[in-house]
Design a protein around this motif. Structure first.
Motif, mmCIF file in Angstrom:
data_model
loop_
_atom_site.group_PDB
_atom_site.id
_atom_site.type_symbol
_atom_site.label_atom_id
_atom_site.label_comp_id
_atom_site.label_asym_id
_atom_site.label_seq_id
_atom_site.Cartn_x
_atom_site.Cartn_y
_atom_site.Cartn_z
ATOM 1 N N SER A 101 -1.264 -3.767 -6.229
ATOM 2 C CA SER A 101 -0.491 -2.508 -7.093
ATOM 3 C C SER A 101 -1.230 -1.129 -6.740
ATOM 4 C CB SER A 101 -0.536 -2.734 -8.504
ATOM 5 O OG SER A 101 -1.944 -2.596 -9.189
ATOM 6 N N ASN A 102 -2.164 -1.094 -5.714
ATOM 7 C CA ASN A 102 -2.712 0.293 -5.379
ATOM 8 C C ASN A 102 -1.891 0.989 -4.690
ATOM 9 O OD1 ASN A 102 -4.618 2.064 -3.865
ATOM 10 N ND2 ASN A 102 -6.238 0.984 -5.161
ATOM 11 N N PRO A 103 -1.572 1.987 -4.843
ATOM 12 C CA PRO A 103 -0.577 2.914 -3.919
ATOM 13 C C PRO A 103 -1.291 3.061 -2.479
ATOM 14 C CG PRO A 103 -1.516 4.473 -5.587
ATOM 15 C CD PRO A 103 -1.822 2.860 -5.764
ATOM 16 N N LYS A 104 -2.734 3.048 -2.334
ATOM 17 C CA LYS A 104 -3.127 3.266 -1.029
ATOM 18 C C LYS A 104 -2.852 2.042 -0.195
ATOM 19 C CE LYS A 104 -4.889 7.006 -2.802
ATOM 20 N NZ LYS A 104 -4.400 8.305 -2.742
ATOM 21 N N ILE A 105 -2.606 1.024 -0.649
ATOM 22 C CA ILE A 105 -2.779 -0.371 0.233
ATOM 23 C C ILE A 105 -2.104 -0.328 1.717
ATOM 24 C CG2 ILE A 105 -0.651 -1.631 -0.859
ATOM 25 C CD1 ILE A 105 -2.415 -4.138 -0.842
ATOM 26 N N GLY A 106 -1.087 0.467 1.659
ATOM 27 C CA GLY A 106 -0.483 0.654 3.252
ATOM 28 C C GLY A 106 -0.939 1.676 3.860
ATOM 29 N N ARG A 107 -1.678 2.589 3.541
ATOM 30 C CA ARG A 107 -2.047 3.649 4.257
ATOM 31 C C ARG A 107 -3.342 3.553 5.248
ATOM 32 N NH1 ARG A 107 -3.415 8.446 0.306
ATOM 33 N NH2 ARG A 107 -4.492 9.056 1.879
ATOM 34 N N LYS A 108 -3.375 4.392 6.066
ATOM 35 C CA LYS A 108 -4.713 4.168 6.726
ATOM 36 C C LYS A 108 -5.839 4.854 6.162
ATOM 37 C CE LYS A 108 -6.472 5.718 11.209
ATOM 38 N NZ LYS A 108 -6.823 7.087 12.339
ATOM 39 N N PRO A 109 -7.221 4.202 5.949
ATOM 40 C CA PRO A 109 -8.168 4.799 5.460
ATOM 41 C C PRO A 109 -8.442 6.450 6.026
ATOM 42 C CG PRO A 109 -8.448 2.657 5.886
ATOM 43 C CD PRO A 109 -7.229 3.166 6.820
#
Length: 157
Positions: A101-109
């Motif tokens: 459920s973390n909104p960052k899951i699909g983002r590049k670090p």
């Protein structure tokens, strides 16, 4: 392999490995602090960071780079779903659900923390040296100064 060591057992399970070098294997952490949190472990059983050989130290840099690249290509949603289906612990299941459920899951670090807990007094829970590669994302904590201590503190508040 040390009898009863969870990391030695994990290193023998090729299916869960995300990266490998001559002396190290990397796996996704089953207790993730942020999406993409991975652990890098020596293949041989060694408890202390200070007992690594010169060859292992030299190979660690390659292991870090290879793990970072591998984590960037992995479908984290699929990884965490699999971990939820067969969790190590209830806490592991809860943490993997949080990652989904973390909104960052699909983002590049946007950055990384790298850490080790050397000794039980420093928080090491498994007596097999392991290095944490923890992806960081802009906005994952209000004030990122202080590094990983704020990620962990905020995740548990």
């Amino acid at each position: 392999m040390a009898r009863g060591c969870r990391i030695c057992e994990l290193n023998n399970e090729d299916m869960d490995s995300v990266a490998e070098t001559r002396f190290f294997k990397a796996h996704m952490d089953r207790h993730p602090e942020t999406p993409g949190h991975a652990i890098i472990t020596p293949k041989r059983h060694v408890v202390s960071l200070f007992d690594l050989t010169k060859g292992e130290w030299a190979d660690l840099q390659a292991a870090l780079k290879k793990t970072k690249r591998a984590v960037g290509k992995i479908d984290l949603g699929r990884v965490y779903q699999a971990f939820i289906a067969v969790p190590y612990t209830r806490e592991s299941r809860r943490m993997c659900r949080e990652m989904l459920s973390n909104p960052k899951i699909g983002r590049k670090p946007d950055g990384y923390n790298f850490g080790i807990n050397e000794g039980r007094a420093a928080g090491r829970m498994i007596d097999h040296v392991h290095f944490h590669l923890i992806p960081r994302y802009l906005g994952d904590v209000r004030v990122p100064a202080g590094g990983v201590r704020n990620v962990i503190k905020n995740a548990r508040d």
